[in-house]
Design a protein around this motif. Sequence first.
Motif, mmCIF file in Angstrom:
data_model
loop_
_atom_site.group_PDB
_atom_site.id
_atom_site.type_symbol
_atom_site.label_atom_id
_atom_site.label_comp_id
_atom_site.label_asym_id
_atom_site.label_seq_id
_atom_site.Cartn_x
_atom_site.Cartn_y
_atom_site.Cartn_z
ATOM 1 N N TYR A 35 -21.772 39.721 48.372
ATOM 2 C CA TYR A 35 -22.405 40.956 48.822
ATOM 3 C C TYR A 35 -23.658 40.603 49.622
ATOM 4 O O TYR A 35 -24.280 39.587 49.394
ATOM 5 N N GLY A 42 -28.338 49.279 49.510
ATOM 6 C CA GLY A 42 -27.374 48.946 48.478
ATOM 7 C C GLY A 42 -26.648 47.648 48.762
ATOM 8 O O GLY A 42 -27.010 46.886 49.664
ATOM 9 N N PHE A 90 -25.820 38.009 47.617
ATOM 10 C CA PHE A 90 -25.485 37.819 46.208
ATOM 11 C C PHE A 90 -24.023 37.447 46.065
ATOM 12 O O PHE A 90 -23.140 38.088 46.640
ATOM 13 N N GLY A 106 -25.153 36.020 40.793
ATOM 14 C CA GLY A 106 -26.062 34.911 40.966
ATOM 15 C C GLY A 106 -27.456 35.437 41.263
ATOM 16 O O GLY A 106 -27.667 36.647 41.385
ATOM 17 N N TYR B 36 -25.340 49.305 37.176
ATOM 18 C CA TYR B 36 -26.151 48.104 37.220
ATOM 19 C C TYR B 36 -27.619 48.475 37.424
ATOM 20 O O TYR B 36 -27.952 49.440 38.112
ATOM 21 N N GLN B 38 -31.274 46.843 38.739
ATOM 22 C CA GLN B 38 -31.849 45.737 39.487
ATOM 23 C C GLN B 38 -33.360 45.885 39.515
ATOM 24 O O GLN B 38 -33.901 46.797 40.142
ATOM 25 N N LYS B 42 -34.942 40.700 41.488
ATOM 26 C CA LYS B 42 -33.992 40.101 40.543
ATOM 27 C C LYS B 42 -32.549 40.438 40.935
ATOM 28 O O LYS B 42 -32.298 41.221 41.844
ATOM 29 N N ARG B 43 -31.631 39.862 40.217
ATOM 30 C CA ARG B 43 -30.220 40.145 40.459
ATOM 31 C C ARG B 43 -29.797 41.414 39.723
ATOM 32 O O ARG B 43 -30.397 41.766 38.705
ATOM 33 N N PRO B 44 -28.778 42.118 40.194
ATOM 34 C CA PRO B 44 -28.255 43.277 39.445
ATOM 35 C C PRO B 44 -27.649 42.817 38.118
ATOM 36 O O PRO B 44 -26.998 41.768 38.050
ATOM 37 N N LEU B 46 -25.512 44.393 34.588
ATOM 38 C CA LEU B 46 -24.781 45.516 34.000
ATOM 39 C C LEU B 46 -25.558 46.106 32.829
ATOM 40 O O LEU B 46 -26.061 45.372 31.964
ATOM 41 N N PHE B 89 -27.684 51.115 40.346
ATOM 42 C CA PHE B 89 -26.499 51.229 41.196
ATOM 43 C C PHE B 89 -25.297 51.645 40.362
ATOM 44 O O PHE B 89 -25.039 51.065 39.301
ATOM 45 N N LEU B 101 -15.025 45.772 43.932
ATOM 46 C CA LEU B 101 -16.020 46.614 43.283
ATOM 47 C C LEU B 101 -16.913 47.210 44.373
ATOM 48 O O LEU B 101 -17.631 46.481 45.050
ATOM 49 N N THR B 102 -16.870 48.528 44.541
ATOM 50 C CA THR B 102 -17.649 49.212 45.581
ATOM 51 C C THR B 102 -18.860 49.874 44.956
ATOM 52 O O THR B 102 -18.735 50.612 43.979
ATOM 53 N N PHE B 103 -20.039 49.628 45.544
ATOM 54 C CA PHE B 103 -21.292 50.119 44.993
ATOM 55 C C PHE B 103 -21.799 51.361 45.709
ATOM 56 O O PHE B 103 -21.550 51.543 46.914
ATOM 57 N N GLY B 104 -22.516 52.198 44.974
ATOM 58 C CA GLY B 104 -23.275 53.273 45.578
ATOM 59 C C GLY B 104 -24.524 52.721 46.243
ATOM 60 O O GLY B 104 -24.795 51.512 46.170
ATOM 61 N N THR B 105 -25.290 53.596 46.875
ATOM 62 C CA THR B 105 -26.435 53.152 47.672
ATOM 63 C C THR B 105 -27.693 52.917 46.859
ATOM 64 O O THR B 105 -28.686 52.430 47.386
ATOM 65 N N ARG B 108 -33.791 54.540 43.208
ATOM 66 C CA ARG B 108 -35.032 53.901 42.752
ATOM 67 C C ARG B 108 -35.704 54.828 41.750
ATOM 68 O O ARG B 108 -36.162 55.909 42.108
#
Lengths: 114, 113
Positions: A35, A42, A90, A106, B36, B38, B42-44, B46, B89, B101-105, B108
Amino acid sequence: NAGVTQTPKFRILKIGQSMTLQCTQDMNHNYMYWYRQDPGMGLKLIYYSVGAGITDKGEVPNGYNVSRSTTEDFPLRLELAAPSQTSVYFCASATGQYFNTEAFFGQGTRLTVV
Amino acid sequence: GENVEQHPSTLSVQEGDSAVIKCTYSDSASNYFPWYKQELGKRPQLIIDIRSNVGEKKDQRIAVTLNKTAKHFSLHITETQPEDSAVYFCAATFTGTASKLTFGTGTRLQVTL
């Protein structure tokens, strides 16, 4: 277990240069993903893989290439870097069971193209 | 193609109040909906997920609801704390591309004292 490991963490590229972002996982996951995340935005899928030898395009594949020769590794290649590729990248992996499971990310690679 | 819409893009609540984030998806055959968190830099990671065979799932102060008929799902955080401040997310997996896996925008969330 280290989980999902990405290298490098930071990189500055000049326009037209090439580089490979490395990603490796030690969880024996079948599914792996790349990603990109632009500032304040996003996660957009670049490429993904459901197993060794199998890759497929996501929603923003242009300018990138991937390979999946082993279960553990999923490198992302940028051939001719452009400023539009400045982003945080990522890598993620998941077991890929029928209903899908948690994707582990990661720590990210922050890439700047100047 | 697959699409996940997420609202609101920013949300500010006072400590102790509840926060709700909503997502809609386009493919009625989707079967897995994770959320998720974030934190900055940092990384996202779950925080909770739900599958299509259940309508609600709760884990302490966090809950997720799913309405398959309306094709939307929501994240509920109760008794918010400053450490809940982050970007959240939603995501969905679409049948036919079950590996994608499709994420939303993103939303915050800012929890103020």
